[in-house]
Design an enzyme around this catalytic site. Structure first.
Site, PDB file in Angstrom:
ATOM      1  CG  ASP A   1      -1.690   1.352   1.840  1.00  0.00           C
ATOM      2  OD1 ASP A   1      -2.110   1.541   2.270  1.00  0.00           O
ATOM      3  OD2 ASP A   1      -1.773   1.948   0.560  1.00  0.00           O
TER       4      ASP A   1
ATOM      5  CG  ASN B   1      -9.691  13.363 -10.067  1.00  0.00           C
ATOM      6  OD1 ASN B   1      -9.893  15.124 -10.103  1.00  0.00           O
ATOM      7  ND2 ASN B   1     -10.023  12.843  -9.365  1.00  0.00           N
TER       8      ASN B   1
ATOM      9  N   GLY C   1      -9.462   4.585  -5.818  1.00  0.00           N
ATOM     10  CA  GLY C   1      -8.475   4.073  -5.975  1.00  0.00           C
ATOM     11  C   GLY C   1      -6.947   4.483  -4.811  1.00  0.00           C
ATOM     12  CB  VAL C   2      -3.332   4.635  -5.636  1.00  0.00           C
ATOM     13  CG1 VAL C   2      -3.389   5.773  -6.930  1.00  0.00           C
ATOM     14  CG2 VAL C   2      -2.351   5.337  -5.103  1.00  0.00           C
ATOM     15  CG  ASP C   3      -7.095  10.901  -6.250  1.00  0.00           C
ATOM     16  OD1 ASP C   3      -7.565  11.013  -7.076  1.00  0.00           O
ATOM     17  OD2 ASP C   3      -6.158  11.528  -5.630  1.00  0.00           O
TER      18      ASP C   3
ATOM     19  CB  SER D   1      -3.123   4.989 -16.147  1.00  0.00           C
ATOM     20  OG  SER D   1      -3.742   6.575 -16.368  1.00  0.00           O
ATOM     21  CB  THR D   2      -2.561   0.283 -14.386  1.00  0.00           C
ATOM     22  OG1 THR D   2      -2.640   0.102 -12.705  1.00  0.00           O
ATOM     23  CG2 THR D   2      -2.021   0.573 -15.102  1.00  0.00           C
ATOM     24  N   GLY D   3      -5.796   1.445 -13.464  1.00  0.00           N
ATOM     25  CA  GLY D   3      -7.076   0.737 -12.386  1.00  0.00           C
ATOM     26  C   GLY D   3      -8.111   1.682 -12.965  1.00  0.00           C
TER      27      GLY D   3
ATOM     28  CE1 TYR E   1      -9.457   8.074 -14.535  1.00  0.00           C
ATOM     29  CE2 TYR E   1      -7.278   9.397 -14.794  1.00  0.00           C
ATOM     30  CZ  TYR E   1      -8.993   9.169 -14.493  1.00  0.00           C
ATOM     31  OH  TYR E   1      -9.434  10.787 -14.168  1.00  0.00           O
TER      32      TYR E   1
END
Ligand code: APR
Length: 183
Positions: free
Chosen positions: A19, A33, A41-43, A126-128, A130
């Site tokens: 994490d 974003n 997500g990670v954001d 971007s791999t989640g 997006y």
């Protein structure tokens, strides 16, 4: 858990499954974003861990374009800084997504160099949500970072902080094509 460690010149590159909010590096990178006002997500994880002062500082930045990056403090995070970058939404690969994703890594590394940071951790941008293909993204990420190392001489450690074994494996395969095993 460390999956692979390589050395390129004086820089150690680690691929781990963790994490990112738990890492005690100079900066963790956020897959944000364009509003910079938080999300999932990670954001979402980073904003939750950093506390409300993070979004308060983000508000003063008035957003961020896709492919660009902004730096803030880390507040309650172990990391002293958060580098917020906005990855492209995958729409099939014909709208410049590859270049925009590479730009996220390049701009983040530029900020590391400008702020003389010594260590930085990246999620798989971007791999989640997006939907960027994970294998294609891993290759772009590793290549962009390796290309930027000379431009950020203060950086002695780069961590690819993956959130799953499959993601870590893709990054390890990409990194194995660069650099030498750590002695
Ligand atoms: N630590 C490390 N990696 C994480 C964590 C975490 N705590 N949480 C998620 N991830 C991974 C995901 O598994 C994925 O591999 O981060 C990668 C990026 O996924 P997302 O967070 O969904 O980000 P992204 O695909 O870039 O989409 C960005 O999602 O959260 C919103 O506000 C954000 O609109 C923006 C969009």
């Amino acid at each position: 858990m460390t999956v692979l460690t390589r050395r390129i010149g004086a820089v150690q590159l680690d691929i781990i499954v963790a994490d990112i909010t738990t890492l005690g590096v100079d900066a963790i990178v956020n897959a944000a974003n364009t509003s910079l006002l938080g999300g999932g997500g990670v954001d979402g994880a980073i904003h939750r861990a950093a506390g409300p002062e993070l979004v308060a500082e983000c508000r003063t930045l008035h957003g961020c374009n896709t492919g660009d990056a902004r730096i803030t403090k880390g507040y309650r995070l172990k990391a002293a800084h958060v580098i917020h970058t906005v990855g492209p939404v995958w729409t099939g690969g014909t709208s410049g997504e590859d270049d925009l994703l590479a730009s996220c890594y390049r701009r983040a590394m530029e900020l590391c160099g400008k702020h003389k940071l010594t260590s930085v951790a990246f999620p798989a941008i971007s791999t989640g949500i997006y939907r960027f293909p994970a294998d294609r993204a891993a290759e772009i990420a590793v290549r962009a970072i390796v290309e930027m190392l000379p431009g950020a001489p203060s950086v002695g450690r780069v961590v690819f902080c993956c959130f799953s074994e499959p993601s870590a494996k893709l990054h390890a395969e990409a990194l194995a094509r660069h650099g030498s095993p750590c002695a």
